[in-house]
Design a protein around this motif. Structure first.
Motif, PDB file in Angstrom:
ATOM      1  N   TYR A 167       0.841  -1.197   0.000  1.00 20.61           N
ATOM      2  CA  TYR A 167       0.000   0.000   0.000  1.00 20.61           C
ATOM      3  C   TYR A 167       0.877   1.248   0.000  1.00 20.61           C
ATOM      4  CZ  TYR A 167      -3.727  -3.168   1.688  1.00 20.61           C
ATOM      5  OH  TYR A 167      -4.633  -4.182   1.846  1.00 20.61           O
ATOM      6  N   HIS A 168       1.950   1.186   0.758  1.00 26.33           N
ATOM      7  CA  HIS A 168       2.847   2.338   0.854  1.00 26.33           C
ATOM      8  C   HIS A 168       3.582   2.578  -0.467  1.00 26.33           C
ATOM      9  CE1 HIS A 168       6.093   4.962   2.080  1.00 26.33           C
ATOM     10  NE2 HIS A 168       6.956   4.055   1.675  1.00 26.33           N
ATOM     11  N   THR A 169       4.177   1.529  -1.006  1.00 29.05           N
ATOM     12  CA  THR A 169       5.008   1.721  -2.196  1.00 29.05           C
ATOM     13  C   THR A 169       4.178   2.029  -3.431  1.00 29.05           C
ATOM     14  OG1 THR A 169       5.042  -0.679  -2.569  1.00 29.05           O
ATOM     15  CG2 THR A 169       6.877   0.261  -1.333  1.00 29.05           C
ATOM     16  N   MET A 170       2.953   1.516  -3.510  1.00 31.58           N
ATOM     17  CA  MET A 170       2.148   1.710  -4.716  1.00 31.58           C
ATOM     18  C   MET A 170       1.218   2.910  -4.631  1.00 31.58           C
ATOM     19  SD  MET A 170       1.135  -2.178  -5.907  1.00 31.58           S
ATOM     20  CE  MET A 170       0.201  -2.495  -4.410  1.00 31.58           C
ATOM     21  N   TYR A 171       0.740   3.212  -3.417  1.00 30.92           N
ATOM     22  CA  TYR A 171      -0.277   4.253  -3.282  1.00 30.92           C
ATOM     23  C   TYR A 171       0.086   5.329  -2.257  1.00 30.92           C
ATOM     24  CZ  TYR A 171      -3.119   1.086  -6.049  1.00 30.92           C
ATOM     25  OH  TYR A 171      -3.585   0.272  -7.056  1.00 30.92           O
ATOM     26  N   ASN A 172       1.287   5.246  -1.698  1.00 25.80           N
ATOM     27  CA  ASN A 172       1.732   6.207  -0.692  1.00 25.80           C
ATOM     28  C   ASN A 172       0.751   6.304   0.476  1.00 25.80           C
ATOM     29  OD1 ASN A 172       3.724   7.983   0.275  1.00 25.80           O
ATOM     30  ND2 ASN A 172       2.550   9.762  -0.404  1.00 25.80           N
ATOM     31  N   ILE A 173       0.175   5.174   0.851  1.00 26.44           N
ATOM     32  CA  ILE A 173      -0.727   5.103   2.000  1.00 26.44           C
ATOM     33  C   ILE A 173       0.002   4.371   3.118  1.00 26.44           C
ATOM     34  CG2 ILE A 173      -2.858   4.081   2.885  1.00 26.44           C
ATOM     35  CD1 ILE A 173      -4.123   4.631   0.172  1.00 26.44           C
ATOM     36  N   ASN A 174       0.221   5.052   4.215  1.00 29.78           N
ATOM     37  CA  ASN A 174       0.942   4.476   5.342  1.00 29.78           C
ATOM     38  C   ASN A 174      -0.033   4.023   6.428  1.00 29.78           C
ATOM     39  OD1 ASN A 174       3.842   4.959   4.686  1.00 29.78           O
ATOM     40  ND2 ASN A 174       3.146   7.075   4.593  1.00 29.78           N
ATOM     41  N   VAL A 175       0.031   2.763   6.781  1.00 31.04           N
ATOM     42  CA  VAL A 175      -0.743   2.264   7.922  1.00 31.04           C
ATOM     43  C   VAL A 175       0.048   2.566   9.186  1.00 31.04           C
ATOM     44  CG1 VAL A 175      -1.631   0.207   9.062  1.00 31.04           C
ATOM     45  CG2 VAL A 175      -1.915   0.485   6.590  1.00 31.04           C
ATOM     46  N   ILE A 176      -0.549   3.348  10.091  1.00 37.82           N
ATOM     47  CA  ILE A 176       0.168   3.734  11.302  1.00 37.82           C
ATOM     48  C   ILE A 176      -0.396   3.084  12.551  1.00 37.82           C
ATOM     49  CG2 ILE A 176       0.925   5.904  10.288  1.00 37.82           C
ATOM     50  CD1 ILE A 176      -1.173   7.302  12.046  1.00 37.82           C
ATOM     51  N   ARG A 177      -1.600   2.539  12.481  1.00 35.06           N
ATOM     52  CA  ARG A 177      -2.128   1.821  13.639  1.00 35.06           C
ATOM     53  C   ARG A 177      -3.243   0.891  13.191  1.00 35.06           C
ATOM     54  NH1 ARG A 177      -6.846   3.238  16.382  1.00 35.06           N
ATOM     55  NH2 ARG A 177      -8.017   4.973  15.477  1.00 35.06           N
ATOM     56  N   VAL A 178      -3.574  -0.072  14.041  1.00 36.62           N
ATOM     57  CA  VAL A 178      -4.664  -0.993  13.759  1.00 36.62           C
ATOM     58  C   VAL A 178      -5.514  -1.173  15.016  1.00 36.62           C
ATOM     59  CG1 VAL A 178      -3.382  -2.277  11.998  1.00 36.62           C
ATOM     60  CG2 VAL A 178      -3.328  -3.047  14.376  1.00 36.62           C
ATOM     61  N   GLU A 179      -6.767  -1.530  14.783  1.00 30.96           N
ATOM     62  CA  GLU A 179      -7.657  -1.970  15.851  1.00 30.96           C
ATOM     63  C   GLU A 179      -8.086  -3.383  15.512  1.00 30.96           C
ATOM     64  OE1 GLU A 179     -10.913   0.732  16.055  1.00 30.96           O
ATOM     65  OE2 GLU A 179      -9.757   2.338  16.996  1.00 30.96           O
ATOM     66  N   ALA A 180      -8.074  -4.267  16.495  1.00 36.26           N
ATOM     67  CA  ALA A 180      -8.422  -5.656  16.224  1.00 36.26           C
ATOM     68  C   ALA A 180      -9.369  -6.181  17.294  1.00 36.26           C
ATOM     69  CB  ALA A 180      -7.162  -6.525  16.190  1.00 36.26           C
ATOM     70  N   ASN A 181     -10.401  -6.873  16.850  1.00 36.19           N
ATOM     71  CA  ASN A 181     -11.295  -7.612  17.731  1.00 36.19           C
ATOM     72  C   ASN A 181     -11.043  -9.094  17.507  1.00 36.19           C
ATOM     73  OD1 ASN A 181     -12.675  -5.341  18.832  1.00 36.19           O
ATOM     74  ND2 ASN A 181     -13.874  -5.184  16.943  1.00 36.19           N
ATOM     75  N   VAL A 182     -10.868  -9.829  18.589  1.00 34.44           N
ATOM     76  CA  VAL A 182     -10.512 -11.244  18.502  1.00 34.44           C
ATOM     77  C   VAL A 182     -11.643 -12.094  19.074  1.00 34.44           C
ATOM     78  CG1 VAL A 182      -8.841 -13.005  19.175  1.00 34.44           C
ATOM     79  CG2 VAL A 182      -8.069 -10.675  18.702  1.00 34.44           C
ATOM     80  N   GLY A 183     -12.012 -13.136  18.351  1.00 35.77           N
ATOM     81  CA  GLY A 183     -13.042 -14.062  18.801  1.00 35.77           C
ATOM     82  C   GLY A 183     -12.757 -15.453  18.271  1.00 35.77           C
ATOM     83  N   VAL A 184     -13.781 -16.264  18.176  1.00 33.54           N
ATOM     84  CA  VAL A 184     -13.636 -17.632  17.661  1.00 33.54           C
ATOM     85  C   VAL A 184     -14.672 -17.865  16.577  1.00 33.54           C
ATOM     86  CG1 VAL A 184     -12.615 -18.657  19.713  1.00 33.54           C
ATOM     87  CG2 VAL A 184     -15.098 -18.503  19.526  1.00 33.54           C
TER      88      VAL A 184
END
Length: 240
Positions: A167-184
């Protein structure tokens, strides 16, 4: 809000507007202080928090730069797998499909697709990821077509880099953080065949949203993971 926090937000705003691109060198502290009408100590505090968040990077004797994500395996900073001994493993990615489709309501909300007017289309990517040739999980990243025009299988085919790096190299979009929900979840017959587990076998389910500057969501991803021999570990970035 503390003054240095205000300056930090202004720097983030400048980054989001493209004033400085990934790899660019920022002006020296005195110039930044003049630019924002504050003291050098205020600039130092603001830049320090952005360095801690891996948004900026200091290079000894050279200055401060907008952080870049070089295309390499060590970019799995938001997603990696460890075995029972805690040893880290880098997954091999196998692309199954990429399709353009209208986003379901849940994804519309997660990606805030109302930002893009009437364009509610996404690219839905289906992947397996493997450790030592054995499939251990399935992943379904979804990204807005408005942010990733022209994304295709050829672009995401290399399996030795993270999608976030692409995403960064092709679209100059930097992911700087994530939110995650974990379940089963339970393995459907199709997923069971892919992961070589029993149908209805328990799987770890991770629902994750990745953000760029100013809390703009850029990816919604669902991951199903067989945890019989591998565990999922996540390292989140700063919430700047």
């Amino acid at each position: 809000m503390l003054l240095y926090k205000e300056v930090k937000e202004k720097i983030i705003q400048a980054l989001s507007e493209g004033k400085w691109q990934a790899g660019d060198k920022l002006p020296v502290e005195s110039d930044l202080a003049e630019m924002y009408g504050v003291s050098k100590s205020t600039i130092r505090a603001a830049v320090g928090e952005l360095v801690d968040a891996n948004i900026l990077a200091r290079k000894q004797g050279k200055g401060t730069f907008v952080a870049t994500e070089a295309v390499s395996r060590n970019l799995y900073r938001f997603f990696y797998l460890v075995d029972a001994a805690g040893k880290r493993h880098f997954p091999e990615r196998q692309l199954l499909s990429i399709e353009r489709e209208t986003a379901p309501d849940k994804v519309i909300g997660a990606l805030q697709l109302y930002r893009y007017g009437s364009n509610r289309d996404i690219f839905s990517i289906q992947m397996l990821f493997k450790i030592n040739g054995q499939a251990v999980g399935r992943s379904n990243p979804c990204v807005p077509v408005a942010l990733f025009p022209g994304l295709d299988a050829k672009e995401i085919q290399p399996d030795d880099v993270s999608l976030y790096s692409l995403y960064h190299t092709m679209y100059n979009i930097n992911v700087i953080r994530v939110e995650a929900n974990v379940g089963v979840s339970s393995a459907t017959p199709a997923v069971a065949r892919e992961l070589d587990v029993w149908p209805q076998a328990p799987l770890l389910k991770i629902e994750r949203i990745a953000y760029t500057y100013q809390d703009v969501p850029v990816e919604y991803r669902t991951i199903l993971l067989d945890t019989s021999e591998i565990q999922y570990r996540i390292e989140q970035g700063s919430s700047v």
